[in-house]
Design an enzyme around this catalytic site. Structure first.
Site, PDB file in Angstrom:
ATOM      1  N   GLN A   1      18.807 -37.461  -5.734  1.00 35.64           N
ATOM      2  CA  GLN A   1      18.916 -36.392  -6.728  1.00 35.64           C
ATOM      3  C   GLN A   1      17.556 -36.072  -7.340  1.00 35.64           C
ATOM      4  O   GLN A   1      17.275 -34.918  -7.673  1.00 35.64           O
ATOM      5  CB  GLN A   1      19.907 -36.801  -7.824  1.00 35.64           C
ATOM      6  CG  GLN A   1      20.306 -35.667  -8.758  1.00 35.64           C
ATOM      7  CD  GLN A   1      21.116 -34.589  -8.047  1.00 35.64           C
ATOM      8  OE1 GLN A   1      21.855 -34.864  -7.110  1.00 35.64           O
ATOM      9  NE2 GLN A   1      20.972 -33.344  -8.493  1.00 35.64           N
TER      10      GLN A   1
ATOM     11  N   ALA B   1      21.890 -30.797 -10.928  1.00 30.72           N
ATOM     12  CA  ALA B   1      21.855 -31.751 -12.036  1.00 30.72           C
ATOM     13  C   ALA B   1      20.571 -32.565 -12.041  1.00 30.72           C
ATOM     14  O   ALA B   1      19.989 -32.855 -10.987  1.00 30.72           O
ATOM     15  CB  ALA B   1      23.045 -32.704 -11.925  1.00 30.72           C
TER      16      ALA B   1
ATOM     17  N   SER C   1      24.433 -36.174 -12.125  1.00 26.93           N
ATOM     18  CA  SER C   1      25.218 -35.616 -11.025  1.00 26.93           C
ATOM     19  C   SER C   1      26.471 -36.446 -10.746  1.00 26.93           C
ATOM     20  O   SER C   1      26.407 -37.665 -10.607  1.00 26.93           O
ATOM     21  CB  SER C   1      24.372 -35.540  -9.753  1.00 26.93           C
ATOM     22  OG  SER C   1      25.171 -35.178  -8.640  1.00 26.93           O
TER      23      SER C   1
ATOM     24  N   HIS D   1      27.935 -36.470  -8.031  1.00 19.81           N
ATOM     25  CA  HIS D   1      27.845 -36.963  -6.659  1.00 19.81           C
ATOM     26  C   HIS D   1      27.409 -38.429  -6.621  1.00 19.81           C
ATOM     27  O   HIS D   1      27.787 -39.168  -5.717  1.00 19.81           O
ATOM     28  CB  HIS D   1      26.885 -36.092  -5.843  1.00 19.81           C
ATOM     29  CG  HIS D   1      27.454 -34.747  -5.504  1.00 19.81           C
ATOM     30  ND1 HIS D   1      28.340 -34.552  -4.469  1.00 19.81           N
ATOM     31  CD2 HIS D   1      27.265 -33.524  -6.061  1.00 19.81           C
ATOM     32  CE1 HIS D   1      28.668 -33.279  -4.390  1.00 19.81           C
ATOM     33  NE2 HIS D   1      28.032 -32.630  -5.361  1.00 19.81           N
TER      34      HIS D   1
ATOM     35  N   ASP E   1      31.966 -31.821  -2.022  1.00 19.07           N
ATOM     36  CA  ASP E   1      31.906 -30.370  -1.846  1.00 19.07           C
ATOM     37  C   ASP E   1      32.601 -30.027  -0.540  1.00 19.07           C
ATOM     38  O   ASP E   1      32.311 -30.634   0.500  1.00 19.07           O
ATOM     39  CB  ASP E   1      30.461 -29.893  -1.809  1.00 19.07           C
ATOM     40  CG  ASP E   1      29.734 -30.104  -3.134  1.00 19.07           C
ATOM     41  OD1 ASP E   1      30.414 -30.124  -4.184  1.00 19.07           O
ATOM     42  OD2 ASP E   1      28.495 -30.253  -3.116  1.00 19.07           O
TER      43      ASP E   1
ATOM     44  N   GLU F   1      31.778 -23.226  -9.400  1.00 16.30           N
ATOM     45  CA  GLU F   1      31.666 -23.877  -8.092  1.00 16.30           C
ATOM     46  C   GLU F   1      33.064 -24.166  -7.551  1.00 16.30           C
ATOM     47  O   GLU F   1      33.600 -25.261  -7.788  1.00 16.30           O
ATOM     48  CB  GLU F   1      30.840 -25.165  -8.180  1.00 16.30           C
ATOM     49  CG  GLU F   1      29.379 -24.936  -8.549  1.00 16.30           C
ATOM     50  CD  GLU F   1      28.541 -26.212  -8.447  1.00 16.30           C
ATOM     51  OE1 GLU F   1      29.106 -27.265  -8.085  1.00 16.30           O
ATOM     52  OE2 GLU F   1      27.327 -26.142  -8.724  1.00 16.30           O
TER      53      GLU F   1
ATOM     54  N   TRP G   1      33.923 -24.956  -4.778  1.00 17.75           N
ATOM     55  CA  TRP G   1      33.853 -25.941  -3.697  1.00 17.75           C
ATOM     56  C   TRP G   1      33.748 -27.386  -4.196  1.00 17.75           C
ATOM     57  O   TRP G   1      33.935 -28.318  -3.422  1.00 17.75           O
ATOM     58  CB  TRP G   1      32.633 -25.646  -2.811  1.00 17.75           C
ATOM     59  CG  TRP G   1      31.321 -25.754  -3.569  1.00 17.75           C
ATOM     60  CD1 TRP G   1      30.633 -26.897  -3.861  1.00 17.75           C
ATOM     61  CD2 TRP G   1      30.554 -24.689  -4.133  1.00 17.75           C
ATOM     62  NE1 TRP G   1      29.483 -26.616  -4.567  1.00 17.75           N
ATOM     63  CE2 TRP G   1      29.410 -25.252  -4.750  1.00 17.75           C
ATOM     64  CE3 TRP G   1      30.702 -23.294  -4.166  1.00 17.75           C
ATOM     65  CZ2 TRP G   1      28.443 -24.493  -5.401  1.00 17.75           C
ATOM     66  CZ3 TRP G   1      29.747 -22.546  -4.813  1.00 17.75           C
ATOM     67  CH2 TRP G   1      28.624 -23.138  -5.420  1.00 17.75           C
ATOM     68  N   HIS G   2      33.432 -27.580  -5.466  1.00 16.40           N
ATOM     69  CA  HIS G   2      33.134 -28.919  -5.979  1.00 16.40           C
ATOM     70  C   HIS G   2      34.414 -29.600  -6.470  1.00 16.40           C
ATOM     71  O   HIS G   2      34.965 -29.258  -7.516  1.00 16.40           O
ATOM     72  CB  HIS G   2      32.113 -28.834  -7.110  1.00 16.40           C
ATOM     73  CG  HIS G   2      31.682 -30.181  -7.638  1.00 16.40           C
ATOM     74  ND1 HIS G   2      30.485 -30.772  -7.302  1.00 16.40           N
ATOM     75  CD2 HIS G   2      32.290 -31.043  -8.484  1.00 16.40           C
ATOM     76  CE1 HIS G   2      30.373 -31.938  -7.922  1.00 16.40           C
ATOM     77  NE2 HIS G   2      31.463 -32.116  -8.645  1.00 16.40           N
TER      78      HIS G   2
END
Length: 349
Positions: A235, A256, A261, A263, A270, A319, A321-322
């Site tokens: 990141q 982020a 983040s 993630h 995603d 978003e 997709w997230h």
């Protein structure tokens, strides 16, 4: 002959009466019928064993419990944890301290996932621990943090990065050293063949993603997983590249800072589709796959983390997709109400 039959009948009647009387009274004349016996089967707390019944069965909460839950079962969970060696307030509210204690307990047992959620597996291990009279060293798995640390940008670092319901955003960051230990690659489609870290998710989320993809397949739709786990160091590089290309203000709207983040938690993925050329694009929300995900994500424990119209709250652009895994209970409430994770925890009130 008639008198003899009367005598025989009377003798049989008395024998039956005596047998019935013996079944309801013991030698001291105390009642022992089913109604009295059942009293010991109602899971009543006894002075001799606060966390168990007279027959030795340990009392522990039944059913799944998690942050924000309230009631007698939460109170029982808190009492059970204190019996093991914790010292948390018995309030009947599943708060941060209870989440910490559950997570710490899970981290000290290799066969449990550290999620901060009280589930069926944790229930069994907790019951066994209490039945065996075990004591635990509180904080040996997840030390209590007296003062929260902060990132280089000054964002407070959360004390429990394992928490399935952890709020991770521009005000709550993950520790730089946090790398989930239970990362796996879900058995789903990816638009690339390389074995990259971004294929990974924490096991609980990976299993749920597999179910989501299978359900989409059964409805004739084809989803692709594009980007999951991302380390703190990754990141750092990614955000620096975005800043270089777009400027820091613009980068902050779609990427982020390190530690901020989702993630990195291993709980986010995603997703995309052929119709948007496997890109992470807002147009995905208008595709059949995107509409299906929005409608069905909660059934598998996922939420659309950054919904449209909530940019001021999430501080990120829309978003579609997230996907963020929070578990079915929280996901259903969040998606049904059309709120964000911040609103779910009343962060903006």
């Amino acid at each position: 002959m008639f008198k003899k039959r009367i005598t025989t009948f009377f003798s049989l009647f008395m024998l039956v009466f005596i047998l019935v009387a013996c079944s309801t009274e013991d030698t001291n004349g105390n009642k022992t019928n089913n109604e009295e016996n059942n009293k010991s089967e109602d899971n009543v707390e006894t002075p001799a064993d606060k966390n168990g019944n007279q027959d030795g069965t340990v009392k522990v909460p039944k059913g799944e419990l998690q942050k924000k839950d309230q009631g007698d079962q939460v109170e029982l969970l808190q009492e059970s944890l204190n019996e093991l060696g914790y010292d948390i307030t018995v309030s009947g509210t599943f708060d941060e301290a209870t989440t910490w204690a559950v997570t710490d307990f899970q981290l000290q047992h290799e066969n449990l996932m550290a999620l901060g959620i009280y589930n069926e597996e944790t229930e069994q291990v907790l019951a066994d621990s209490l039945a065996n009279g075990e004591k635990i060293e509180a904080g040996a798995g997840l030390p209590l943090v007296a003062e929260p640390a902060a990132t280089n940008a000054g964002t407070p670092v959360i004390a429990n990065p394992y928490d399935q319901l952890a709020l991770i955003n521009k005000e709550h960051a993950l520790p730089a050293e946090y790398n989930p230990e239970d990362l796996v690659v879900p058995n789903v489609r990816f638009p690339f063949t390389e074995e990259l870290p971004k294929k990974q998710m924490r096991e609980i989320a990976a299993l749920a993603l597999e179910e989501l993809f299978q359900a989409a397949d059964e409805d004739g739709l084809e989803l692709f997983a594009q980007s999951g786990y991302r380390s703190y160091d990754t990141q750092v590089s990614l955000f620096a590249n975005y800043v270089s290309a777009n400027g820091e203000e613009a980068a902050n709207k779609f990427s982020a800072l390190p530690g901020e983040s989702e993630h990195q938690s291993g709980l986010a993925m995603d997703v995309t589709s052929v119709d948007v050329s496997y890109l992470l694009d807002t147009d995905f929300g208008d595709t059949e796959e995107g509409k299906w995900v929005k409608e069905h994500a909660a059934e598998f424990g996922f939420i659309i983390r950054y919904p449209k119209g909530k940019e001021e709250i999430t501080q990120y652009q829309f978003e579609p997709w997230h996907l963020r895994y929070v578990g079915e209970k929280a996901a259903k409430e969040i998606m049904d109400q059309g709120i964000t994770l911040e609103e779910y925890f009343n962060e903006n009130e």
